[in-house]
Scaffold this motif. Structure first.
Motif, mmCIF file in Angstrom:
data_model
loop_
_atom_site.group_PDB
_atom_site.id
_atom_site.type_symbol
_atom_site.label_atom_id
_atom_site.label_comp_id
_atom_site.label_asym_id
_atom_site.label_seq_id
_atom_site.Cartn_x
_atom_site.Cartn_y
_atom_site.Cartn_z
ATOM 1 N N TRP A 21 0.818 -1.223 0.000
ATOM 2 C CA TRP A 21 0.000 0.000 0.000
ATOM 3 C C TRP A 21 0.844 1.262 0.000
ATOM 4 N N ILE A 22 2.150 1.133 0.267
ATOM 5 C CA ILE A 22 3.022 2.317 0.286
ATOM 6 C C ILE A 22 3.677 2.443 -1.089
ATOM 7 N N ILE A 51 4.272 2.049 21.354
ATOM 8 C CA ILE A 51 3.803 0.738 20.931
ATOM 9 C C ILE A 51 3.923 0.701 19.414
ATOM 10 N N THR A 52 4.725 -0.211 18.901
ATOM 11 C CA THR A 52 4.916 -0.360 17.465
ATOM 12 C C THR A 52 3.924 -1.388 16.937
ATOM 13 N N VAL A 53 3.127 -0.980 15.959
ATOM 14 C CA VAL A 53 2.044 -1.810 15.448
ATOM 15 C C VAL A 53 2.360 -2.251 14.022
ATOM 16 N N GLN A 54 2.013 -3.499 13.722
ATOM 17 C CA GLN A 54 2.256 -4.018 12.374
ATOM 18 C C GLN A 54 1.557 -3.162 11.329
ATOM 19 N N ALA A 55 2.163 -3.106 10.139
ATOM 20 C CA ALA A 55 1.577 -2.352 9.036
ATOM 21 C C ALA A 55 1.458 -3.212 7.786
ATOM 22 N N ALA A 56 1.801 -4.500 7.914
ATOM 23 C CA ALA A 56 1.711 -5.432 6.792
ATOM 24 C C ALA A 56 1.199 -6.777 7.312
ATOM 25 N N PRO A 57 0.369 -7.461 6.541
ATOM 26 C CA PRO A 57 -0.195 -8.741 6.985
ATOM 27 C C PRO A 57 0.748 -9.909 6.728
ATOM 28 N N THR A 58 1.937 -9.818 7.319
ATOM 29 C CA THR A 58 2.913 -10.906 7.183
ATOM 30 C C THR A 58 3.570 -11.168 8.529
ATOM 31 N N MET A 59 3.849 -12.439 8.782
ATOM 32 C CA MET A 59 4.564 -12.776 10.009
ATOM 33 C C MET A 59 6.018 -12.343 9.926
ATOM 34 N N GLN A 110 -10.123 -3.956 8.108
ATOM 35 C CA GLN A 110 -10.143 -2.935 7.051
ATOM 36 C C GLN A 110 -9.818 -3.512 5.683
ATOM 37 N N ASP A 111 -8.903 -4.480 5.622
ATOM 38 C CA ASP A 111 -8.446 -5.029 4.348
ATOM 39 C C ASP A 111 -9.271 -6.211 3.859
ATOM 40 N N MET A 112 -10.296 -6.596 4.606
ATOM 41 C CA MET A 112 -11.112 -7.743 4.216
ATOM 42 C C MET A 112 -12.205 -7.290 3.248
ATOM 43 N N PRO A 113 -12.296 -7.889 2.054
ATOM 44 C CA PRO A 113 -13.353 -7.521 1.105
ATOM 45 C C PRO A 113 -14.755 -7.702 1.682
ATOM 46 N N ASP A 114 -14.915 -8.711 2.529
ATOM 47 C CA ASP A 114 -16.197 -8.961 3.179
ATOM 48 C C ASP A 114 -15.950 -9.157 4.668
ATOM 49 N N ALA A 115 -16.265 -8.143 5.459
ATOM 50 C CA ALA A 115 -15.995 -8.203 6.898
ATOM 51 C C ALA A 115 -16.827 -9.260 7.605
ATOM 52 N N GLN A 116 -17.862 -9.764 6.955
ATOM 53 C CA GLN A 116 -18.711 -10.776 7.582
ATOM 54 C C GLN A 116 -17.962 -12.080 7.848
ATOM 55 N N VAL A 117 -16.810 -12.263 7.212
ATOM 56 C CA VAL A 117 -16.068 -13.521 7.404
ATOM 57 C C VAL A 117 -15.597 -13.673 8.845
ATOM 58 N N ILE A 118 -15.482 -12.563 9.579
ATOM 59 C CA ILE A 118 -15.039 -12.671 10.973
ATOM 60 C C ILE A 118 -16.106 -13.306 11.863
ATOM 61 N N PRO A 136 -4.166 -9.065 24.422
ATOM 62 C CA PRO A 136 -4.595 -7.790 23.837
ATOM 63 C C PRO A 136 -4.685 -7.890 22.313
ATOM 64 N N ILE A 137 -5.802 -7.437 21.761
ATOM 65 C CA ILE A 137 -6.021 -7.512 20.320
ATOM 66 C C ILE A 137 -6.477 -6.151 19.808
ATOM 67 N N ASP A 138 -5.779 -5.651 18.788
ATOM 68 C CA ASP A 138 -6.168 -4.417 18.108
ATOM 69 C C ASP A 138 -7.117 -4.759 16.967
ATOM 70 N N PHE A 139 -8.105 -3.894 16.756
ATOM 71 C CA PHE A 139 -9.025 -4.039 15.632
ATOM 72 C C PHE A 139 -8.870 -2.835 14.713
ATOM 73 N N LEU A 140 -8.410 -3.064 13.482
ATOM 74 C CA LEU A 140 -8.355 -2.022 12.464
ATOM 75 C C LEU A 140 -9.604 -2.161 11.612
ATOM 76 N N VAL A 141 -10.487 -1.188 11.710
ATOM 77 C CA VAL A 141 -11.812 -1.336 11.112
ATOM 78 C C VAL A 141 -12.273 -0.006 10.540
ATOM 79 N N LEU A 142 -12.963 -0.058 9.415
ATOM 80 C CA LEU A 142 -13.584 1.120 8.834
ATOM 81 C C LEU A 142 -14.957 1.331 9.463
ATOM 82 N N SER A 143 -15.471 2.545 9.406
ATOM 83 C CA SER A 143 -16.728 2.835 10.093
ATOM 84 C C SER A 143 -17.872 1.955 9.595
ATOM 85 N N HIS A 144 -17.880 1.610 8.294
ATOM 86 C CA HIS A 144 -18.978 0.790 7.779
ATOM 87 C C HIS A 144 -18.805 -0.688 8.135
ATOM 88 N N GLN A 145 -17.690 -1.029 8.797
ATOM 89 C CA GLN A 145 -17.468 -2.408 9.239
ATOM 90 C C GLN A 145 -17.707 -2.576 10.737
#
Length: 288
Positions: A21-22, A51-59, A110-118, A136-145
Motif C-alpha cells: 500500500w506504500i 507501541i509499534t504496530v504491524q503495518a503489513a499482513p505478514t509474520m 479494514q483489508d477484508m473484502p467482506d468483513a462478515q467472514v469474521i 490484547p487484540i487491536d481491531f483495524l476497522v472502517l466505520s462501515h465495518q
C-alpha cells in the motif's frame, strides 16, 4: 510523573517488500522509517516510548519489528500480525509470545473484502481462545465495518480489545451516524478500549481544521470514559496530513475541558500500560 506512551505508531523498510500500500505516489511515507527517526518526536513530547504496530499482513514483518525492539528501548511493545484463518495460527502465536516485547496482535478487518467472514464459527472459536487468555487484540476497522465487529464482540464478550483510530469515522463528510450508534454499543463491553489516533488522515489531508475533530473526540471520550482511551500518533502515516506535534495538539485541544491531570495521565500512558500489560520502563513502581 506517569509513564507517557504513544500507543500506536509504525516502522518499515520499503525494500522489505511487505508494504504494497506504500507507493511512490505518496512521497510523504514512501521511505524508510526507523526508531532513530521517531526518537526526536518522543523526546520533544516527553514520551517514554511507543507501541509499534504491524503495518503489513505478514509474520515476517512481525519478526522484523521484534528484531528492532531487541535493539531499541523506546519500543515498549510490538503488536504483531496473525492470520486466524490459518489452521496453524496458534503455533505462530506461541512462537511470537516467547519474545518479551510481543504484546498482542492486530486484526486488519479494514483489508477484508467482506468483513462478515469474521463471524464464521472457526474465526469466533479462534478468537475465543485468545480471549480466555486475555491477549490484547487491536481491531483495524472502517466505520462501515463496525456492525460485524459489534457482532463478533457479542459472540466473544470477554475479549480484551482496542478499536484503532476511533473506528475511522467519516471525518471528511462530518457525518456521525451510524458510526456513533455502533461504536457506542461496542463501548458497552467493559474490556474494549479505543485509540484516539488516526484522525488527521481521515480528514482532508493538510486542509483540516480543529473543528473537524472535536465532536468525534467528545463522542469517544463520553462513550469510553477516561479509563478506556489511549493516545496514538499513527506516525508516520499521520505525515500524509499532519506533523507529529500537530497530532498531539489536535487531540489535546479537542479533549473535554473538565479533564485534569488524572485523566490526561490515563490517556497519554496509564491506559496503554494497563491494556498491554507493560512494565514501567523507569522502574518507579508507578501503579495504574
Amino acid at each position: 510523573m506517569f509513564m507517557r506512551v504513544d500507543a500506536h505508531q509504525h516502522y518499515w523498510l520499503i525494500e522489505r517488500g511487505d508494504y504494497g500500500w506504500i507507493k511512490p505516489d505518496i512521497p510523504e511515507v514512501y521511505r524508510n522509517f526507523l526508531p532513530s527517526d521517531l526518537r526526536p518526536n518522543l523526546d520533544l513530547h516527553r514520551f517514554d516510548g511507543s507501541i509499534t504496530v504491524q503495518a503489513a499482513p505478514t509474520m515476517e514483518e512481525t519478526d522484523y519489528l521484534l528484531s528492532l525492539a531487541d535493539h531499541d528501548s523506546s519500543i515498549l511493545g510490538v503488536v504483531g500480525w496473525i492470520d486466524l484463518f490459518d489452521p496453524e495460527h496458534r503455533q505462530h502465536y506461541e512462537r511470537f509470545r516467547k519474545h518479551p516485547k510481543f504484546i498482542g496482535f492486530r486484526i486488519m478487518i479494514q483489508d477484508m473484502p467482506d468483513a462478515q467472514v469474521i463471524l464464521e464459527p472457526s474465526y469466533i472459536e479462534a478468537l475465543s481462545g485468545y480471549a480466555k487468555e486475555e491477549v490484547p487484540i487491536d481491531f483495524l476497522v472502517l466505520s462501515h465495518q463496525l456492525e460485524p465487529l459489534l457482532k463478533l464482540i457479542q459472540h466473544v464478550p470477554s475479549i480484551r480489545g482496542v478499536v484503532d483510530h476511533l473506528g475511522k469515522p467519516p471525518i471528511r463528510s462530518g457525518r456521525i451516524e451510524p458510526w456513533e450508534s455502533l461504536l457506542k454499543q461496542i463501548a458497552g463491553f467493559p474490556s474494549i478500549y479505543c485509540k484516539l489516533s488516526g484522525m488527521v488522515t481521515e480528514a482532508e489531508h493538510r486542509r483540516w481544521s480543529q473543528e473537524d475533530f472535536n465532536k468525534y473526540v467528545h463522542k469517544v471520550t463520553a462513550m469510553f470514559g477516561p479509563e478506556r482511551v489511549m493516545f496514538g500518533s499513527d506516525w508516520p502515516v499521520c505525515l500524509l496530513s499532519a506533523e507529529y506535534g500537530q497530532v498531539v495538539d489536535v487531540l489535546a485541544e479537542a479533549l473535554p475541558k473538565s479533564w485534569g491531570e488524572a485523566e490526561y495521565a490515563r490517556l497519554f500512558g496509564l491506559n496503554a500500560k494497563a491494556f498491554y500489560k507493560l512494565k514501567d520502563v523507569r522502574g518507579d513502581g508507578l501503579e495504574e
